[in-house]
Motif scaffolding. Structure first.
Motif, PDB file in Angstrom:
ATOM      1  N   ARG A 274      51.482  45.126  34.853  1.00 28.35           N
ATOM      2  CA  ARG A 274      50.395  46.051  35.160  1.00 28.35           C
ATOM      3  C   ARG A 274      50.298  47.064  34.019  1.00 28.35           C
ATOM      4  O   ARG A 274      49.878  46.709  32.921  1.00 28.35           O
ATOM      5  CB  ARG A 274      50.644  46.703  36.522  1.00 28.35           C
ATOM      6  N   ASN A 275      50.748  48.278  34.243  1.00 28.99           N
ATOM      7  CA  ASN A 275      50.806  49.256  33.149  1.00 28.99           C
ATOM      8  C   ASN A 275      52.238  49.335  32.613  1.00 28.99           C
ATOM      9  O   ASN A 275      52.849  50.409  32.537  1.00 28.99           O
ATOM     10  CB  ASN A 275      50.334  50.632  33.633  1.00 28.99           C
TER      11      ASN A 275
ATOM     12  N   PHE B 275      43.160  41.087  34.657  1.00 26.58           N
ATOM     13  CA  PHE B 275      42.139  42.127  34.533  1.00 26.58           C
ATOM     14  C   PHE B 275      41.390  42.156  35.860  1.00 26.58           C
ATOM     15  O   PHE B 275      40.485  41.355  36.105  1.00 26.58           O
ATOM     16  CB  PHE B 275      41.169  41.812  33.393  1.00 26.58           C
TER      17      PHE B 275
ATOM     18  N   GLU C  87      38.848  47.250  37.798  1.00 34.15           N
ATOM     19  CA  GLU C  87      38.931  47.955  36.518  1.00 34.15           C
ATOM     20  C   GLU C  87      37.577  48.025  35.819  1.00 34.15           C
ATOM     21  O   GLU C  87      37.410  48.785  34.863  1.00 34.15           O
ATOM     22  CB  GLU C  87      39.937  47.267  35.600  1.00 34.15           C
TER      23      GLU C  87
ATOM     24  N   SER D  43      34.105  52.004  34.514  1.00 31.16           N
ATOM     25  CA  SER D  43      35.430  52.602  34.635  1.00 31.16           C
ATOM     26  C   SER D  43      36.319  52.294  33.435  1.00 31.16           C
ATOM     27  O   SER D  43      37.302  52.997  33.201  1.00 31.16           O
ATOM     28  CB  SER D  43      36.111  52.150  35.927  1.00 31.16           C
ATOM     29  N   MET D  44      35.989  51.263  32.666  1.00 30.90           N
ATOM     30  CA  MET D  44      36.707  51.014  31.415  1.00 30.90           C
ATOM     31  C   MET D  44      35.726  50.544  30.355  1.00 30.90           C
ATOM     32  O   MET D  44      35.113  49.489  30.484  1.00 30.90           O
ATOM     33  CB  MET D  44      37.820  49.968  31.599  1.00 30.90           C
TER      34      MET D  44
ATOM     35  N   GLU E 175      44.937  50.804  42.468  1.00 23.39           N
ATOM     36  CA  GLU E 175      46.121  50.020  42.130  1.00 23.39           C
ATOM     37  C   GLU E 175      46.938  49.692  43.369  1.00 23.39           C
ATOM     38  O   GLU E 175      47.420  48.559  43.533  1.00 23.39           O
ATOM     39  CB  GLU E 175      46.976  50.800  41.119  1.00 23.39           C
TER      40      GLU E 175
END
Length: 454
Positions: A8-9, A35, A39, A49-50, A107
């Protein structure tokens, strides 16, 4: 049977607790990154949002992650779509899923949906984004102090940073009987081929390999960390700050690893206010994460965690001019131009831009937070929304009306006009859209009235 490592991050192989435990499961490990559709949703104010800056950084980070995992014989699968739909449909016998927890709404929702569709699969979640482990901080989840100073004093005196996780052994080669899987291109998301702006203070190439190089450069090669406190409010150039924020946000580097290297540096070169200040900033990241844990709804509320109604305005002209760098306030406009062109904005300019939007123009802080979410290459949901609440006066700020005089900030931090000359167009010559003193006076009274009703 396989152990699935869900990235994830946490796009790294060093100090990765999920990877460490998956590797010790005695089953072959497969990595996956999705992805997720959320997102690329539209925010409440209609932003993507991105946008392309962060997306390109993630794609580069995945390319690097894939190469690093290949050295461990761990394949990496990359998809785009609904995570809770894609993973259950993998034609693989998955025994357990290892991952790092995320506490924000979207998330956490992805995780819960996935668990509900894979009830016969074991899930092992770990904390990998923090400097301090949540189990170690001296507060209950619902008792995090409302002021950072109180959090800092008690935490740094009573809590230690855990050791980084050791590297794992290379596993036997894994051969997967699935369709060919490749990391998508940025064009696959509807964006044009990414081009970096030559005026940028850093190229910000994604990936763990680059993150470790940046850390080594800032600490050991140049020893710039020794002057961090004095230079951190700079506006131009590579060296006024560590430039680690995008790598920390995407987990290309672990905050515990940064701390470990900081201590190694101090053992060699000695400690000072600047080396402490980098540790101080890492604590701020943790703080906003824990505030989000305490206020999972209020962190994104119009009224903030303090529950203050400032009767925000929604003047579309002001909103558009703030985004477009056309307010007539040169430093604000230059900063917004840099953000649009590069996905980066210095810490000082973030405070100035936030103050101007909320205090001069009286625009809802969430408009700014959502725009930053879209544009920032180093977007971190907890720090972004926490800082915007702080700047707007609805969050963890003990002061009710904190604002930055743009004129004073220009004289103090861009005295030679180097930043403004770099980011303002040559034909820039705009009249101010609001009277500076009158707007501040009017909005200050509005803030006072709002607090008197609490």
């Amino acid at each position: 049977m396989y152990s699935l490592l869900w990235f994830r991050n946490d796009l790294r192989i060093h100090d990765n607790e999920a990877l460490f435990n998956a590797a010790n499961s005695k089953l072959p490990v497969i990595g996956i990154y999705v992805f997720d559709d959320t997102e690329f949703r539209k925010t409440g104010f209609g932003f993507d949002s991105m946008a392309s800056h962060r997306l390109n950084f993630i794609l580069e980070s995945l390319e690097d992650l894939k190469k690093n995992l290949e050295k461990l014989n761990i394949p990496l699968l990359v998809y785009k779509g609904d995570t809770a739909d894609i993973i259950p449909k993998l034609d693989l016998d998955i025994s357990a899923i290892y991952y790092h927890d995320e506490g924000a709404f979207f998330e956490k929702n992805i995780e819960n949906k996935l668990k509900s569709r894979m009830k016969n699969t074991e899930f092992y979640g770990f904390y990998g984004r923090n400097l301090f482990h949540p189990d170690d901080i001296p507060y209950e989840k619902n008792a995090v102090p409302s002021v950072f100073t109180a959090f800092k004093k008690k935490t740094e005196n009573r809590t230690s940073v855990r050791a980084v996780f050791p590297d794992i052994k290379i596993q036997d080669k894994v051969v997967l009987d699935i369709e060919k899987n490749e990391i998508p291109r940025i064009e696959d998301f509807g964006f044009s081929k990414y081009k970096r702006d030559k005026r940028s203070s850093s190229d910000f190439y994604g990936g763990e390999t680059q993150a470790l190089k940046e850390l080594d450069y800032y600490f050991f090669e140049t020893k710039l960390v020794l002057t961090y406190k004095e230079t951190r409010n700079g506006l131009t150039g590579r060296d006024f700050s560590s430039k680690l924020s995008p790598y920390l946000a995407r987990g290309c580097i672990s905050p515990r690893y940064v701390y470990k290297k900081l201590k190694e540096f101090e053992d060699i070169e000695g400690s000072n206010d600047s080396t402490y200040w980098l540790f101080f900033e890492l604590m701020w990241r943790d703080y906003f994460y824990f505030v989000n844990e305490m206020y999972p709804i209020k962190m994104y509320s119009k009224y903030g965690i303090r529950g203050v109604d400032f009767s925000w305005d929604y003047n579309k002209e002001y909103m558009d001019k703030w985004i477009g760098g056309e307010t007539g306030f040169e430093l604000v406009d230059a900063a917004m131009n840099e953000l649009k062109a590069t996905g980066f904005m210095s810490n000082r300019n973030r405070q100035i831009a936030s103050s101007f939007l909320t205090k001069n123009l009286n625009i809802d802080w969430r408009f700014g937070a959502e725009y930053f979410e879209s544009m920032l290459i180093d977007f971190d949901v907890y720090s972004n929304y926490g800082n915007w609440q702080y700047g707007a006066g609805v969050g963890n700020d003990p002061r009710s009306f904190r604002y930055f005089s743009v004129e004073i900030q220009e004289k103090k931090f861009d005295k030679d006009r180097s930043f403004r000359d770099l980011w303002l167009e040559k034909d820039y010559n705009l009249d101010k859209i609001v009277d500076f003193k009158e707007s501040i006076s009017k909005n200050k009274e509005k803030y006072k009235r709002a607090f008197n009703t609490l």
